[in-house]
Design a protein around this motif. Sequence first.
Motif, PDB file in Angstrom:
ATOM      1  N   LEU A 160     -34.618 -52.248 -11.701  1.00 25.49           N
ATOM      2  CA  LEU A 160     -33.042 -52.770 -12.146  1.00 25.49           C
ATOM      3  C   LEU A 160     -32.728 -54.054 -12.670  1.00 25.49           C
ATOM      4  O   LEU A 160     -31.307 -53.981 -13.388  1.00 25.49           O
ATOM      5  CB  LEU A 160     -32.917 -52.842 -10.542  1.00 25.49           C
ATOM      6  N   GLN A 161     -33.275 -54.882 -12.972  1.00 27.05           N
ATOM      7  CA  GLN A 161     -32.885 -56.079 -13.858  1.00 27.05           C
ATOM      8  C   GLN A 161     -33.419 -56.103 -15.535  1.00 27.05           C
ATOM      9  O   GLN A 161     -32.659 -56.327 -15.937  1.00 27.05           O
ATOM     10  CB  GLN A 161     -34.028 -57.270 -13.423  1.00 27.05           C
ATOM     11  N   ASN A 193     -30.727 -56.459 -18.502  1.00 26.26           N
ATOM     12  CA  ASN A 193     -30.861 -55.945 -19.088  1.00 26.26           C
ATOM     13  C   ASN A 193     -30.801 -55.924 -20.219  1.00 26.26           C
ATOM     14  O   ASN A 193     -30.058 -56.184 -21.469  1.00 26.26           O
ATOM     15  CB  ASN A 193     -32.220 -57.454 -19.437  1.00 26.26           C
ATOM     16  N   LYS A 194     -31.369 -54.408 -20.840  1.00 16.76           N
ATOM     17  CA  LYS A 194     -30.538 -53.525 -21.796  1.00 16.76           C
ATOM     18  C   LYS A 194     -29.056 -53.299 -21.767  1.00 16.76           C
ATOM     19  O   LYS A 194     -28.273 -53.604 -23.096  1.00 16.76           O
ATOM     20  CB  LYS A 194     -31.453 -52.206 -21.170  1.00 16.76           C
ATOM     21  N   ILE A 195     -28.813 -53.452 -20.828  1.00 13.00           N
ATOM     22  CA  ILE A 195     -27.061 -53.143 -20.534  1.00 13.00           C
ATOM     23  C   ILE A 195     -26.212 -54.936 -21.205  1.00 13.00           C
ATOM     24  O   ILE A 195     -25.704 -53.345 -22.050  1.00 13.00           O
ATOM     25  CB  ILE A 195     -26.427 -53.052 -19.322  1.00 13.00           C
ATOM     26  N   ALA A 196     -26.879 -55.545 -21.371  1.00 11.68           N
ATOM     27  CA  ALA A 196     -26.086 -56.932 -21.863  1.00 11.68           C
ATOM     28  C   ALA A 196     -26.483 -57.007 -22.749  1.00 11.68           C
ATOM     29  O   ALA A 196     -25.605 -57.275 -23.506  1.00 11.68           O
ATOM     30  CB  ALA A 196     -26.745 -57.860 -20.687  1.00 11.68           C
ATOM     31  N   ILE A 197     -27.955 -56.531 -23.003  1.00 14.89           N
ATOM     32  CA  ILE A 197     -28.095 -56.626 -25.042  1.00 14.89           C
ATOM     33  C   ILE A 197     -27.351 -56.360 -25.968  1.00 14.89           C
ATOM     34  O   ILE A 197     -26.903 -55.861 -27.235  1.00 14.89           O
ATOM     35  CB  ILE A 197     -29.855 -56.875 -24.964  1.00 14.89           C
ATOM     36  N   ASN A 198     -27.514 -54.601 -25.381  1.00 12.32           N
ATOM     37  CA  ASN A 198     -26.498 -54.056 -25.813  1.00 12.32           C
ATOM     38  C   ASN A 198     -24.618 -54.097 -25.895  1.00 12.32           C
ATOM     39  O   ASN A 198     -24.141 -54.025 -26.292  1.00 12.32           O
ATOM     40  CB  ASN A 198     -26.077 -52.149 -25.118  1.00 12.32           C
ATOM     41  N   LYS A 199     -24.265 -54.588 -25.207  1.00 11.41           N
ATOM     42  CA  LYS A 199     -23.018 -54.830 -24.633  1.00 11.41           C
ATOM     43  C   LYS A 199     -22.970 -56.312 -25.915  1.00 11.41           C
ATOM     44  O   LYS A 199     -22.230 -56.594 -26.610  1.00 11.41           O
ATOM     45  CB  LYS A 199     -22.172 -56.058 -23.684  1.00 11.41           C
TER      46      LYS A 199
END
Length: 173
Positions: free
Chosen positions: A2-3, A7-13
Amino acid sequence: MLQVLKNKIAINKIRVAFITAFAFIAIFLLATYSNMNKAESESRNVKSALDVLLRLENILVDIQSIETGQRGFTISGDERFLDTYNEGLSRIRRDTTILAQLQLRDSTKSEERSRLLSLLNKKIAYSRFVVETRRIYGYDSAAVRLQSTPGKAMMDDIAAAISSIEFKDRVLL
């Protein structure tokens, strides 16, 4: 797991925000560059208009000097009046040469400029004729030339041509 997903979602944002910011900066840079080019073009147009106005004012002063010297000499016969006349001739040659070399924005102004230069040449030729008439035949013959209307009509035509060109440049300013 989940972490890692967070992190991937945050990097994509962050990537999307970075790309969006870069796109906005590029748009603003293009707009600024376009405005700078427009400002430079307008600055050149204003400078050109001011150059034309300066030359036209100088030409009007020059032709009036020629007229004044010619009349003074014709009336008095005093050669000192020809100093003003000759200075006017010298200056008008310089100013008309510069005016002829200036780049004009439209063809109408080029036609008006050509017409003005033609009128100036006619007036100068007429003034020379009057001066030579005074020198050779005396006051009476030259006075007849001065009292005839071609000289005044030429001056009026020159003033009208200058006013027409000046009006268009003053509108720009």
